[in-house]
Design a protein around this motif. Sequence first.
Motif, PDB file in Angstrom:
ATOM      1  N   LYS A   7       0.873  -1.156  -0.092  1.00  0.00           N
ATOM      2  CA  LYS A   7      -0.029  -0.167   0.077  1.00  0.00           C
ATOM      3  C   LYS A   7       0.767   1.197   0.082  1.00  0.00           C
ATOM      4  O   LYS A   7       1.904   1.343   0.604  1.00  0.00           O
ATOM      5  CB  LYS A   7      -0.874  -0.089   1.143  1.00  0.00           C
ATOM      6  CG  LYS A   7      -2.082   1.388   1.401  1.00  0.00           C
ATOM      7  CD  LYS A   7      -1.340   2.075   2.338  1.00  0.00           C
ATOM      8  CE  LYS A   7      -1.859   3.544   2.332  1.00  0.00           C
ATOM      9  NZ  LYS A   7      -1.751   4.288   3.324  1.00  0.00           N
ATOM     10  N   GLY A 151      -7.581   7.988   6.161  1.00  0.00           N
ATOM     11  CA  GLY A 151      -6.801   7.244   6.121  1.00  0.00           C
ATOM     12  C   GLY A 151      -7.008   5.554   5.939  1.00  0.00           C
ATOM     13  O   GLY A 151      -6.137   4.732   6.332  1.00  0.00           O
ATOM     14  N   ASP A 154      -5.375   2.147   4.482  1.00  0.00           N
ATOM     15  CA  ASP A 154      -4.628   1.196   5.182  1.00  0.00           C
ATOM     16  C   ASP A 154      -5.426  -0.093   5.542  1.00  0.00           C
ATOM     17  O   ASP A 154      -5.103  -1.110   5.539  1.00  0.00           O
ATOM     18  CB  ASP A 154      -4.217   1.684   6.690  1.00  0.00           C
ATOM     19  CG  ASP A 154      -3.088   2.832   6.696  1.00  0.00           C
ATOM     20  OD1 ASP A 154      -2.508   3.023   5.483  1.00  0.00           O
ATOM     21  OD2 ASP A 154      -3.000   3.606   7.694  1.00  0.00           O
TER      22      ASP A 154
HETATM   23 MG    MG Z   1      -2.137   7.656   5.596  1.00  0.00          MG
END
Ligand code: MG
Length: 410
Positions: A7, A151, A154
């Motif tokens: 990632k 975020g 992830d």
């Molecule tokens: Mg991030």
Amino acid sequence: MALVVQKYGGTSMGSIERIQNVARRVAKTYDDGNDVVVIVSAMAGETNKLVALANEMCEFPSEREYDVLVAAGEQVSIALLSMGLQSMGYKAKSYLGHQIPIYTDNAFSKARIEEIEDKKIREDLKNGTIIVVAGFQGVDREGNVTTMGRGGSDTSAVAVAAALKADVCEIYTDVDGVYTTDPRIVPEASKIEKISYDEMLEMASLGAKVLQIRSVEFAKKYGVVVHVRSSFNDNPGTLVMKEDADMETVLVSGITYNKDEAKISMMRVPDKPGIASQLFSPLTEANITVDMIIQNVSNEGYTDMTFTVPRTDFKKALKIVQDTAGKIGAGGVISDESIAKVSIVGVGMRSHSGIASKMFQTLSQEGINIQMISTSEIKVSCVISAKYTELAVRVLHEAFGLSAGDAKAE
Ligand code: MG
Ligand code: ASP
């Protein structure tokens, strides 16, 4: 031959040159003989721009349209990375969440992954294609685009790694891994070689912002080993994994701090059943999360209650608590916005005693007053005055021997 999930975050994807750098890394992993599935975030700053556009368009954007909008950044980056790989002569193919599909519930902007179909990915891998998947987004059972919270790439990466039973899930970011504390405060902070899921969860929720908390919960649930490392060099990063025997020999793994909370005390509250519920229910109804709570021992039928709330909700919370104080006949409400929570985290605490008292002693030697304390099996947190945050972090880091080069185990 291994199956590697990688990632790359927004900073790693921040410009055409950086995407080309990512393409070279992906290609190298492929050339080493691995199957590669890449999850990417939007280019740095793009998601923020989309959020700002939504807020400019209207005060309360509909949740469904908000997700359609903010998911757009990743569509750009998957296409660009695939093009980059193709122009280097590799077979590559991009996928949006709904094309995989990555199924989620319908909680827009904080959707949870329920199921990932691996059929298309497996077929593509079989014919030598590198797969590039949009992070952060999925689709609900009605076909609506959903996103998983800021975020969230992830979590996409860990979930894809779990679904494919990948051999490793590498999370590339702009730092070398997880550090013993914030290197901006303590330049001697050292990179942690390996950390348990539980410690990482504590560190993440206490303010270390390397991984989205949900991704760690996911990794723990499915036993995915996560390697957090930098996309700008080849240094080994930090392995987030199941606890092992070595980890217990380290007393404290990391020091975190959080300046995002504020403290409210309700004084001289009549001490009788139902009071805590009367105090906290209106806060819950207003969607305000209460973190630490301290209730004093009863004195002549009265007690004091002190708790912390997110600083962004402070004004709203204070107003609610003042109203409640009037209703239940409390003596008064006092508050403090300039507090910080400093914490020590480590699975070693389970098997070693005296760690909390060492923390208290270290703070007292600097004349730092502790206002509140809370503990879990693997963490001790102290609320102190915000102005001492950096000092507290520095002396604790030193006291627990975390600076690079120090012997860590005792
Ligand atoms: Mg991030
Ligand atoms: N692009 C999304 C964000 O900025 C998701 C991510 O970066 O993980 O929050």
